[in-house]
Write an enzyme that holds these catalytic residues in place. Structure first.
Site, PDB file in Angstrom:
ATOM      1  N   SER A  20       0.828  -1.216   0.000  1.00  0.00           N
ATOM      2  CA  SER A  20       0.000   0.000   0.000  1.00  0.00           C
ATOM      3  C   SER A  20       0.862   1.266   0.000  1.00  0.00           C
ATOM      4  O   SER A  20       1.842   1.367   0.740  1.00  0.00           O
ATOM      5  CB  SER A  20      -0.906   0.003   1.238  1.00  0.00           C
ATOM      6  OG  SER A  20      -1.589   1.245   1.321  1.00  0.00           O
ATOM      7  N   THR A  67      -9.154  -1.650   2.502  1.00  0.00           N
ATOM      8  CA  THR A  67      -8.938  -2.012   1.108  1.00  0.00           C
ATOM      9  C   THR A  67      -9.172  -3.509   0.927  1.00  0.00           C
ATOM     10  O   THR A  67      -9.676  -4.183   1.848  1.00  0.00           O
ATOM     11  CB  THR A  67      -7.545  -1.515   0.635  1.00  0.00           C
ATOM     12  OG1 THR A  67      -7.439  -1.742  -0.758  1.00  0.00           O
ATOM     13  CG2 THR A  67      -6.393  -2.187   1.370  1.00  0.00           C
ATOM     14  N   LYS A  71     -13.600  -4.410   1.867  1.00  0.00           N
ATOM     15  CA  LYS A  71     -14.450  -3.224   1.699  1.00  0.00           C
ATOM     16  C   LYS A  71     -15.946  -3.501   1.929  1.00  0.00           C
ATOM     17  O   LYS A  71     -16.648  -2.668   2.502  1.00  0.00           O
ATOM     18  CB  LYS A  71     -14.246  -2.617   0.303  1.00  0.00           C
ATOM     19  CG  LYS A  71     -12.896  -1.922   0.139  1.00  0.00           C
ATOM     20  CD  LYS A  71     -12.809  -1.236  -1.220  1.00  0.00           C
ATOM     21  CE  LYS A  71     -11.462  -0.548  -1.386  1.00  0.00           C
ATOM     22  NZ  LYS A  71     -11.367   0.209  -2.635  1.00  0.00           N
ATOM     23  N   ASP A  83     -24.583   7.831   2.159  1.00  0.00           N
ATOM     24  CA  ASP A  83     -25.359   7.376   1.001  1.00  0.00           C
ATOM     25  C   ASP A  83     -24.440   6.712  -0.023  1.00  0.00           C
ATOM     26  O   ASP A  83     -24.779   5.690  -0.621  1.00  0.00           O
ATOM     27  CB  ASP A  83     -26.058   8.567   0.326  1.00  0.00           C
ATOM     28  CG  ASP A  83     -27.206   9.086   1.179  1.00  0.00           C
ATOM     29  OD1 ASP A  83     -27.600   8.380   2.131  1.00  0.00           O
ATOM     30  OD2 ASP A  83     -27.693  10.203   0.884  1.00  0.00           O
ATOM     31  N   ASP A 108     -13.664   6.455  -2.626  1.00  0.00           N
ATOM     32  CA  ASP A 108     -13.143   6.009  -3.929  1.00  0.00           C
ATOM     33  C   ASP A 108     -13.865   6.733  -5.071  1.00  0.00           C
ATOM     34  O   ASP A 108     -13.229   7.192  -6.025  1.00  0.00           O
ATOM     35  CB  ASP A 108     -13.347   4.497  -4.110  1.00  0.00           C
ATOM     36  CG  ASP A 108     -12.309   3.679  -3.366  1.00  0.00           C
ATOM     37  OD1 ASP A 108     -11.207   4.204  -3.097  1.00  0.00           O
ATOM     38  OD2 ASP A 108     -12.596   2.511  -3.066  1.00  0.00           O
ATOM     39  N   ALA A 135     -17.449  -5.220 -13.524  1.00  0.00           N
ATOM     40  CA  ALA A 135     -18.643  -5.178 -12.670  1.00  0.00           C
ATOM     41  C   ALA A 135     -18.314  -5.586 -11.239  1.00  0.00           C
ATOM     42  O   ALA A 135     -19.179  -6.066 -10.506  1.00  0.00           O
ATOM     43  CB  ALA A 135     -19.732  -6.085 -13.250  1.00  0.00           C
ATOM     44  N   GLY A 137     -16.257  -4.564  -7.381  1.00  0.00           N
ATOM     45  CA  GLY A 137     -16.451  -3.513  -6.389  1.00  0.00           C
ATOM     46  C   GLY A 137     -16.078  -2.135  -6.899  1.00  0.00           C
ATOM     47  O   GLY A 137     -16.769  -1.146  -6.604  1.00  0.00           O
ATOM     48  N   GLY A 246      -5.254   5.842 -13.032  1.00  0.00           N
ATOM     49  CA  GLY A 246      -5.730   5.305 -11.760  1.00  0.00           C
ATOM     50  C   GLY A 246      -4.983   5.865 -10.559  1.00  0.00           C
ATOM     51  O   GLY A 246      -5.527   5.912  -9.448  1.00  0.00           O
TER      52      GLY A 246
END
Ligand code: NAP
Length: 283
Positions: A20, A67, A71, A83, A108, A135, A137, A246
């Site tokens: 990380s 992470t 998550k 929300d 994120d 598709a 997380g 990214g």
């Protein structure tokens, strides 16, 4: 850097966690802000995540990033959630309140939106449909943030169509699931195309979408940041499209996280991108 007995403790929890970038980045901000604080890595055993969070309740730490692979469980373990975390079905930030309660948030998605604002300035989110490749997380979190940011519609294209359908159903009519064979129809109308698969990680080929089919105003983003210039982004550049990497998303999600844990803004004078590029061997 001072770490006294009164230090504010934050951290990041994942399994594994040793690669990380977050501890180096947050501690650089802590040092620049002159805080009595620390940000440390945690790698609880996979079956001990909930026990780990319970142990932090009530003051052992102020807040932790979460992470892979925790998550979704981070959202489930929390007492309250934003929300965005609820829509994303996952949390990357847990705030540990003094009363013992835990609040889940997800930065994120806002990180993704901020990265687009930085690297594709002037991009109008509401102007054209979005295509998300993947598709998992990351795709779910992106869809939640993009809808809140005004995206008119989102097509989820995934190798496993059932997973794309599940995601689309969770979000309602603005989000549709599509097969890879639909890309020649979807791409010419897309304003934003995002790789949210793990394809390209470590230097391999990205998703097989023909990016030259997109309008020349389209923005192409890759969530993968190892390497920084993925094969997918290099194809986008070759087609003349603006790109968003990214790494910028990763760095931008850390900004609201830092403020939530330490109560002060991340010092803007620290060039965290330069630090991260050095750590990634990209400088
Ligand atoms: P995930 O839940 O494991 O989902 C992985 C996705 O990649 C799925 O859609 C999967 O399709 C697809 N995929 C994997 N191998 C494939 C292949 N050989 N061919 C086609 N599709 C393939 O992972 P995630 O958490 O969503 O993360 C996805 C990527 O985003 C990772 O590379 C992660 O590092 C990155 N990420 C970056 C940031 C950032 O801040 N930059 C934040 C979060 C995630 P199936 O459903 O068919 O298996």
């Amino acid at each position: 850097m001072t770490i006294s007995g009164a230090a504010i403790v934050g951290g990041v929890c994942g399994q594994p966690i040793k690669h990380s970038l977050s501890p180096i980045l947050h501690n650089a901000w802590i040092e620049a802000a002159g805080l009595d604080a620390a940000y440390v890595p945690f790698a609880p055993a996979e079956d001990r995540f909930e026990a780990f969070v319970d142990g932090l309740r009530g003051g052992a730490a102020r807040g932790i990033n979460v992470t892979i692979p925790f998550k979704e469980r981070a959202l489930a373990v929390a007492d309250t959630a934003s929300d965005l975390a609820r829509m994303a079905g996952a949390a990357n930030l847990l705030i540990l309140n003094a009363d013992g309660s835990v609040h889940a948030d997800n930065t994120d998605g806002p990180g993704l939106i901020a990265a687009i604002a930085v690297q594709a300035p002037g991009f109008d989110m509401a102007a054209a449909p979005v295509v998300i490749l993947g598709a998992g997380g990351a795709a779910r979190g992106a869809a939640a943030a993009l809808l809140l940011a005004g995206a008119p519609s989102i097509a989820i294209v995934n190798r496993t169509l059932a997973r794309a359908r599940d995601l689309a159903e969770a979000f309602g009519p603005k989000v549709i699931a599509a097969e890879e064979s639909a890309l020649p129809d979807l791409l010419p109308r897309a304003g934003l195309v995002i790789n949210a698969t793990s394809l390209g990680l470590g230097g391999g080929e990205g998703p097989a979408a023909d990016l030259a089919l997109t309008p020349n105003t389209a923005v192409i983003m890759d969530m993968v940041y190892k390497p920084l210039r993925t094969e997918f982004l290099r194809r986008a550049e070759a087609a003349g499209r603006r790109t968003v990497d990214g790494l910028e998303m990763l760095l931008r999600q850390a900004v609201p996280t830092f403020e939530a844990i330490y109560g002060v803004a991340a010092p803007a004078e620290v060039d965290v991108r330069a630090i991260a590029l050095t750590l990634l061997g990209e400088a």
